[in-house]
Design an enzyme around this catalytic site. Structure first.
Site, PDB file in Angstrom:
ATOM      1  N   ARG A   1       0.853  -1.183   0.000  1.00 19.16           N
ATOM      2  CA  ARG A   1       0.000   0.000   0.000  1.00 19.16           C
ATOM      3  C   ARG A   1       0.896   1.242   0.000  1.00 19.16           C
ATOM      4  O   ARG A   1       1.958   1.249   0.600  1.00 19.16           O
ATOM      5  CB  ARG A   1      -0.917   0.021   1.226  1.00 19.16           C
TER       6      ARG A   1
ATOM      7  N   TYR B   1      -1.151  -3.428  -7.105  1.00 17.24           N
ATOM      8  CA  TYR B   1      -0.940  -4.178  -5.867  1.00 17.24           C
ATOM      9  C   TYR B   1      -2.254  -4.220  -5.062  1.00 17.24           C
ATOM     10  O   TYR B   1      -2.934  -3.181  -4.909  1.00 17.24           O
ATOM     11  CB  TYR B   1       0.177  -3.545  -5.008  1.00 17.24           C
TER      12      TYR B   1
ATOM     13  N   LYS C   1      -9.638  -1.874   1.725  1.00 12.12           N
ATOM     14  CA  LYS C   1      -9.293  -0.687   2.529  1.00 12.12           C
ATOM     15  C   LYS C   1     -10.024   0.560   2.025  1.00 12.12           C
ATOM     16  O   LYS C   1     -10.449   1.397   2.827  1.00 12.12           O
ATOM     17  CB  LYS C   1      -7.788  -0.456   2.505  1.00 12.12           C
TER      18      LYS C   1
ATOM     19  N   HIS D   1     -11.140  -1.536  11.588  1.00  7.73           N
ATOM     20  CA  HIS D   1     -10.053  -2.423  11.161  1.00  7.73           C
ATOM     21  C   HIS D   1      -9.888  -3.503  12.235  1.00  7.73           C
ATOM     22  O   HIS D   1      -8.938  -3.465  13.017  1.00  7.73           O
ATOM     23  CB  HIS D   1      -8.787  -1.568  11.005  1.00  7.73           C
TER      24      HIS D   1
ATOM     25  N   SER E   1      -0.279  -3.407  12.415  1.00 10.02           N
ATOM     26  CA  SER E   1       0.282  -4.559  11.701  1.00 10.02           C
ATOM     27  C   SER E   1       1.446  -5.156  12.503  1.00 10.02           C
ATOM     28  O   SER E   1       2.025  -4.502  13.371  1.00 10.02           O
ATOM     29  CB  SER E   1       0.724  -4.171  10.297  1.00 10.02           C
ATOM     30  N   ALA E   2       1.736  -6.417  12.221  1.00  4.28           N
ATOM     31  CA  ALA E   2       2.813  -7.176  12.882  1.00  4.28           C
ATOM     32  C   ALA E   2       2.523  -7.459  14.355  1.00  4.28           C
ATOM     33  O   ALA E   2       3.437  -7.589  15.161  1.00  4.28           O
ATOM     34  CB  ALA E   2       4.171  -6.478  12.732  1.00  4.28           C
ATOM     35  N   CYS E   3       1.243  -7.545  14.710  1.00  4.01           N
ATOM     36  CA  CYS E   3       0.873  -7.885  16.094  1.00  4.01           C
ATOM     37  C   CYS E   3       0.086  -9.192  16.165  1.00  4.01           C
ATOM     38  O   CYS E   3      -0.519  -9.490  17.200  1.00  4.01           O
ATOM     39  CB  CYS E   3       0.057  -6.761  16.715  1.00  4.01           C
ATOM     40  N   GLY E   4       0.047  -9.955  15.079  1.00  3.67           N
ATOM     41  CA  GLY E   4      -0.576 -11.282  15.125  1.00  3.67           C
ATOM     42  C   GLY E   4      -2.086 -11.278  15.013  1.00  3.67           C
ATOM     43  O   GLY E   4      -2.755 -12.116  15.608  1.00  3.67           O
TER      44      GLY E   4
ATOM     45  N   THR F   1      -4.066 -11.951  12.322  1.00  3.15           N
ATOM     46  CA  THR F   1      -4.595 -13.147  11.645  1.00  3.15           C
ATOM     47  C   THR F   1      -4.464 -14.372  12.550  1.00  3.15           C
ATOM     48  O   THR F   1      -5.345 -15.232  12.570  1.00  3.15           O
ATOM     49  CB  THR F   1      -3.864 -13.374  10.300  1.00  3.15           C
ATOM     50  N   ASN F   2      -3.373 -14.440  13.318  1.00  3.85           N
ATOM     51  CA  ASN F   2      -3.205 -15.573  14.228  1.00  3.85           C
ATOM     52  C   ASN F   2      -4.295 -15.587  15.296  1.00  3.85           C
ATOM     53  O   ASN F   2      -4.825 -16.647  15.635  1.00  3.85           O
ATOM     54  CB  ASN F   2      -1.824 -15.536  14.911  1.00  3.85           C
TER      55      ASN F   2
ATOM     56  N   ASP G   1      -9.947  -9.086   9.342  1.00  2.00           N
ATOM     57  CA  ASP G   1      -9.383  -7.768   9.044  1.00  2.00           C
ATOM     58  C   ASP G   1     -10.351  -6.608   9.253  1.00  2.00           C
ATOM     59  O   ASP G   1      -9.939  -5.563   9.735  1.00  2.00           O
ATOM     60  CB  ASP G   1      -8.871  -7.742   7.597  1.00  2.00           C
TER      61      ASP G   1
ATOM     62  N   ASN H   1       6.225  -8.677   2.077  1.00  2.00           N
ATOM     63  CA  ASN H   1       4.782  -8.394   2.049  1.00  2.00           C
ATOM     64  C   ASN H   1       4.076  -9.265   1.007  1.00  2.00           C
ATOM     65  O   ASN H   1       3.065  -8.878   0.441  1.00  2.00           O
ATOM     66  CB  ASN H   1       4.545  -6.907   1.748  1.00  2.00           C
ATOM     67  N   SER H   2       4.632 -10.450   0.735  1.00  2.00           N
ATOM     68  CA  SER H   2       3.944 -11.349  -0.201  1.00  2.00           C
ATOM     69  C   SER H   2       2.671 -11.856   0.452  1.00  2.00           C
ATOM     70  O   SER H   2       2.575 -11.945   1.677  1.00  2.00           O
ATOM     71  CB  SER H   2       4.860 -12.498  -0.613  1.00  2.00           C
ATOM     72  N   ARG H   3       1.697 -12.176  -0.370  1.00  2.00           N
ATOM     73  CA  ARG H   3       0.339 -12.396   0.141  1.00  2.00           C
ATOM     74  C   ARG H   3      -0.314 -13.640  -0.433  1.00  2.00           C
ATOM     75  O   ARG H   3       0.070 -14.123  -1.496  1.00  2.00           O
ATOM     76  CB  ARG H   3      -0.542 -11.190  -0.264  1.00  2.00           C
TER      77      ARG H   3
ATOM     78  N   ARG I   1       2.257  -3.702  20.320  1.00  3.16           N
ATOM     79  CA  ARG I   1       3.505  -4.400  20.653  1.00  3.16           C
ATOM     80  C   ARG I   1       4.314  -3.464  21.536  1.00  3.16           C
ATOM     81  O   ARG I   1       4.856  -2.471  21.049  1.00  3.16           O
ATOM     82  CB  ARG I   1       4.217  -4.699  19.333  1.00  3.16           C
TER      83      ARG I   1
ATOM     84  N   ASP J   1      -2.245 -19.679  23.319  1.00  3.18           N
ATOM     85  CA  ASP J   1      -2.333 -19.403  24.754  1.00  3.18           C
ATOM     86  C   ASP J   1      -2.970 -18.042  25.047  1.00  3.18           C
ATOM     87  O   ASP J   1      -3.328 -17.761  26.200  1.00  3.18           O
ATOM     88  CB  ASP J   1      -0.946 -19.521  25.398  1.00  3.18           C
TER      89      ASP J   1
HETATM   90  C1  OXD Z   1      -3.205  -4.157   6.142  1.00  6.26           C
HETATM   91  C2  OXD Z   1      -3.780  -5.327   5.450  1.00  6.26           C
HETATM   92  O1  OXD Z   1      -2.242  -3.580   5.640  1.00  6.26           O
HETATM   93  O2  OXD Z   1      -4.745  -5.895   5.980  1.00  6.26           O
HETATM   94  O3  OXD Z   1      -3.741  -3.798   7.191  1.00  6.26           O
HETATM   95  O4  OXD Z   1      -3.306  -5.682   4.366  1.00  6.26           O
HETATM   96 MN    MN Z   2      -5.560  -4.848   7.610  1.00  3.17          MN
END
Ligand code: OXD
Ligand code: MN
Length: 590
Positions: A71, A199, A208, A228, A250-253, A255-256, A279, A372-374, A405, A500
């Site tokens: 993005r 992209y 988005k 979001h 982002s990068a806080c898990g 999707t997990n 998302d 950032n591959s998807r 984080r 956990d």
């Molecule tokens: C983001 C995504 O960037 O969901 O938040 O791709």
């Molecule tokens: Mn997102």
């Protein structure tokens, strides 16, 4: 075949045909036969590589231009009438000036190409939550991704009827010029334009652009919220099913957490977890006074690197069929794909074709898949998809969870004192950068409600909208903050995370239903350390107490940082300033 008699649709499309001058126009009807045809075309034109159909049925690989991999926040504009209403977190240009620029850029941009007309719905077609859009695009990649990510086809036009209430979207990858890349939102006219990018996050406009930036404007006008947030369903051993939403930078898990697998002991006791969304959540007040959420999307556009059998087996399973991979590595030995973290050691393929199309060998320093591959995967592939996912009325929300984080500052979990205080917590959310992401460790980035790049109007007004919504919800969800990333004195993660995290959600849900007491601290309510279930973990109650500790000095610095941030944002509602002052006073008293 006639697709619609809707004059508003037809005249708008004609205007864009005259502007972009495509060779032909193809309407996307939503049929499998047409999807197959476009897949074949995308392969023949070199846009897609067909993967091993036995191992990965209906899966394809796409490589973007090397300069078009994420993005582009600095090229993303909210062109409302007045600059001050876009606020300091958005880029703005006067609508007339932007229209003039776009008219020049789109002029003849589809010459020699096909214009695809994609009617799509965000939400279950015909449901009270649903909103419709039409995206015009010259990209087969966009068509095939939108088919996965949204509900497309003639059923959408039928539901729209002769109404002009639809979001108008125009996309052309044009020349992919870096200087002339624009992602533009015209909230006053419900229009979206993307040009010179191909992209996902820039051009799959349902996500988005529509479901967050335009929808946040619609929600403000119409009295609902576009957030979001993931949506997760949890069943406890008593058989009670409860739903939470959660927003993380982002990068806080995220999707997990959306696809969480309960730890063994919890599973044995009868806990189950289901994904409603990973998302985006659209939230409305129901007739029963509760807040109800739907996931307006129809697929997952997930980050591939790091996804593996251990970290997120459910996400991995999602990618096994009908998936489009973007910028991952290709395994020429068997026509499958690979990304960093998918397998380890000897199981890493010896030779790959990297995301740039170059040969790669195990041990090479360069990563074969783009960070950032998807994967674009249909929601129905998800083994833990909630049976309420298609419920047109959505699911009732018990808890709203914010997180970030933070190595030292935020405790494992705390609860806000009330809704307004919860809005304060959302407005001051922040995350620290990781070494992997930027090279600069521990830089705090404020990301209110994880909406920094997605709020389609002034951030201060958005906070006010949250406060206003609170007054309309008779049966408010409780609001919490979590931090899975506290470090111990040796610099290791002090909390195991992943499945956990259900141990924390267990406490959160008990709080929502008045099933457990809490301790009042300057931050809000925290668990008694013994109330976090650590059975089966290599941890003591003292370890939990450390995870819950609040460092007064750090928090007084945090207060200063939030105050400085508020000054930068402006239009900060008085309730939030009050919460900040109260926090400072309570810290000083402590
Ligand atoms: C983001 C995504 O960037 O969901 O938040 O791709
Ligand atoms: Mn997102």
């Amino acid at each position: 075949m006639e697709f619609t008699k809707n004059q508003a649709v037809l005249s708008w499309i004609q205007e864009k045909i005259d502007l972009c001058q495509p060779d032909s126009v193809v309407w996307i009807d939503g049929s499998q036969a047409q999807v197959d045809e476009i897949r074949a075309l995308a392969v023949s034109e070199g846009t897609m590589i067909k993967l091993n159909q036995e191992k990965l049925p209906d899966c394809y690989l796409h490589r973007t231009d090397p300069d078009d991999v994420a993005r582009v926040e600095d090229r993303t504009f909210i062109c409302c009438e007045k600059e001050e209403d876009a606020g300091p977190t958005n880029h703005w240009m006067a609508p007339d000036q932007m229209y003039a620029k776009l008219n020049t850029l789109f002029q003849g941009s589809m010459k020699g190409r096909v214009m695809y007309v994609i009617p799509y719905s965000m939400g279950v077609i015909g449901s009270p939550f649903a909103k419709y859009g039409i995206e015009l695009t010259d990209s087969t990649y966009v068509v095939l991704n939108m088919v996965i990510m949204t509900r497309v086809g003639t059923a959408v036009l039928d539901a729209l009827g002769d109404s002009d209430d639809f979001i108008k979207g125009l996309h052309s990858y044009a020349t992919l010029s870096k200087e002339d890349k624009y992602i533009v939102h015209m909230p006053q006219n419900n229009e979206i334009f993307s040009i010179n990018s191909n992209y996902g996050g820039n051009v799959l406009q349902g996500k988005k652009c529509f479901a967050l930036r335009i929808a946040s404007n619609l929600g403000r006008q119409e009295g609902w919220m576009a957030e979001h947030m993931l949506i997760l369903g949890l069943k406890n051993p008593k058989g009670e099913v409860r739903y939470v939403t959660a927003a993380f930078p982002s990068a806080c898990g995220k999707t997990n957490l959306a696809m969480l697998i309960p730890p063994e002991g919890y599973k044995k006791d009868g806990w189950e977890a289901w994904t409603v969304g990973d998302d985006i959540a659209w939230l409305r007040v129901g007739e029963d006074g509760r807040l109800w959420a739907v996931n307006p999307e129809h697929g997952f556009f997930g980050v591939a690197p790091g996804t593996n059998k251990k970290s997120n087996p459910n996400a991995l399973e999602c990618t096994k069929r009908g998936t489009i991979y973007t910028n991952v590595a290709y395994n020429p030995a068997d026509g499958t794909v690979w990304w960093d973290g998918l397998t380890k050691g000897d199981e890493i393929p010896e030779t790959l074709i990297d995301w740039n199309g170059q040969e790669w060998h195990r041990g090479d320093a360069k990563k074969p898949a783009h960070p950032n591959s998807r994967f674009t995967a249909p929601a129905e592939n998800c083994p833990c998809l909630s049976d309420q996912y298609e419920n047109p009325n959505g699911v009732p929300i018990s808890a709203i969870i914010f997180g970030g984080r933070r190595a030292k500052t935020a405790p494992l979990v705390y609860q806000s004192r009330d809704w307004d205080h919860g809005v304060f917590i959302g407005s001051s959310m922040a995350s620290e950068t990781t070494a992997a992401a930027t090279g600069a460790v521990g830089v705090v980035r404020r990301d209110p409600f994880a909406m920094l790049p997605f709020c389609g109007y002034h951030m201060g007004d958005y906070w006010q909208h949250w406060l206003d919504m609170g007054k309309k919800i008779a049966n408010q969800p409780k609001i919490f903050h979590v931090n899975w990333f506290r470090l111990d004195d040796e610099g290791n993660f002090a909390w195991p995370g992943f499945g956990d995290n259900l141990r924390v959600l267990d406490w959160i849900l008990k709080r929502c239903f008045q099933e457990i007491d809490a301790v009042e601290t300057p931050l809000g309510y925290e668990p008694r350390p013994e109330d976090i279930n650590i059975e089966g973990l290599d941890m003591t109650v003292e370890d939990v107490a450390k995870l819950l500790s609040v460092d007064k000095g750090l928090w007084l610095e945090e207060v200063d940082a939030i105050r400085a941030y508020y000054d930068k944002i402006g239009r900060v509602p008085a309730e939030l300033q009050d919460s900040l002052n109260t926090l400072e006073a309570k810290l000083q008293e402590a």
